[in-house]
Design a protein around this motif. Structure first.
Motif, mmCIF file in Angstrom:
data_model
loop_
_atom_site.group_PDB
_atom_site.id
_atom_site.type_symbol
_atom_site.label_atom_id
_atom_site.label_comp_id
_atom_site.label_asym_id
_atom_site.label_seq_id
_atom_site.Cartn_x
_atom_site.Cartn_y
_atom_site.Cartn_z
ATOM 1 N N TRP A 1 3.743 1.451 -1.509
ATOM 2 C CA TRP A 1 4.217 1.734 -2.799
ATOM 3 C C TRP A 1 3.250 2.279 -3.530
ATOM 4 N N GLY A 2 1.888 1.822 -3.446
ATOM 5 C CA GLY A 2 0.719 2.520 -4.171
ATOM 6 C C GLY A 2 0.656 3.964 -3.896
ATOM 7 N N ASP A 3 1.073 4.431 -2.551
ATOM 8 C CA ASP A 3 1.053 5.765 -2.184
ATOM 9 C C ASP A 3 2.147 6.569 -2.911
ATOM 10 N N THR B 1 3.391 5.625 -5.826
ATOM 11 C CA THR B 1 3.075 5.619 -7.264
ATOM 12 C C THR B 1 1.991 6.828 -7.461
ATOM 13 N N LYS B 2 0.932 6.718 -6.530
ATOM 14 C CA LYS B 2 0.175 7.803 -6.734
ATOM 15 C C LYS B 2 0.871 9.376 -6.562
ATOM 16 N N ALA B 3 1.817 9.290 -5.764
ATOM 17 C CA ALA B 3 2.386 10.748 -5.738
ATOM 18 C C ALA B 3 3.324 11.242 -6.639
ATOM 19 N N GLY B 4 3.324 10.234 -7.752
ATOM 20 C CA GLY B 4 4.242 10.598 -8.974
ATOM 21 C C GLY B 4 5.641 9.897 -8.938
ATOM 22 N N ALA C 1 8.628 11.786 -4.012
ATOM 23 C CA ALA C 1 7.342 11.207 -3.475
ATOM 24 C C ALA C 1 7.712 10.676 -1.876
ATOM 25 N N SER D 1 0.863 -1.222 0.204
ATOM 26 C CA SER D 1 -0.130 0.063 0.150
ATOM 27 C C SER D 1 0.919 1.257 0.007
ATOM 28 N N ARG E 1 7.105 6.051 3.885
ATOM 29 C CA ARG E 1 7.612 5.855 2.654
ATOM 30 C C ARG E 1 9.121 5.896 2.489
#
Length: 140
Positions: A44-46, A48-51, A55, A42, A62
């Motif tokens: 890593w998902g955050d 990825t979503k942060a660009g 990030a 999850s 993180r």
């Protein structure tokens, strides 16, 4: 005189411990990588979503995932370097064992329930393997 390039001969069979040091380092690297990806999916998902770029910022989770991943890669690099040293030189330097013991001791002191014990074990094994493989005490 022709330049001689060492072949990728197998790791010397004279000392079975020599074979286990790089294997265990690569095992530890694999476990680190699995935990970094699966255990923090999850996060890593955050990221990825942060660009991805910049990030991590001030997010502690993180940063933890970043450094956990980097340490897994560093263990993999150390494991493959150890394999190369064994194939090229035929023995391990004692310094490898000392560095692993120092890393493991620091990890274990700060977080006793961790993989630090595995690093201490690999470091001890590396010292025994270096001694049995004929590493000279006066080597730098």
């Amino acid at each position: 005189m022709a330049l001689s390039i060492p072949s990728q001969s197998p790791i010397p069979a004279a000392n079975g411990l020599l074979r286990w040091v790089p294997r265990l380092l690569l095992f530890a690297a694999g476990m680190h990588s699995i935990v970094a990806v699966v255990g923090a999916f999850s996060v890593w998902g955050d990221i990825t979503k942060a660009g991805v770029i910049d990030a991590v910022g001030s997010y502690d989770d993180r940063a933890l995932v970043l450094w956990f991943t980097v340490c897994g890669l560093a263990l993999a690099a150390l494991g493959t370097l150890t394999q190369w040293i064994l194939r090229t030189v035929g023995r391990l330097p004692r310094q490898l064992g000392f560095w692993l013991l120092a890393m493991g001791a620091l990890i274990t002191a700060l977080q006793p329930v961790s993989g630090g014990w595995l690093v201490i074990g690999i470091g001890g094994l590396a010292l025994v393997a270096a001694r049995q493989s004929g590493e000279k005490a006066d080597a730098a």
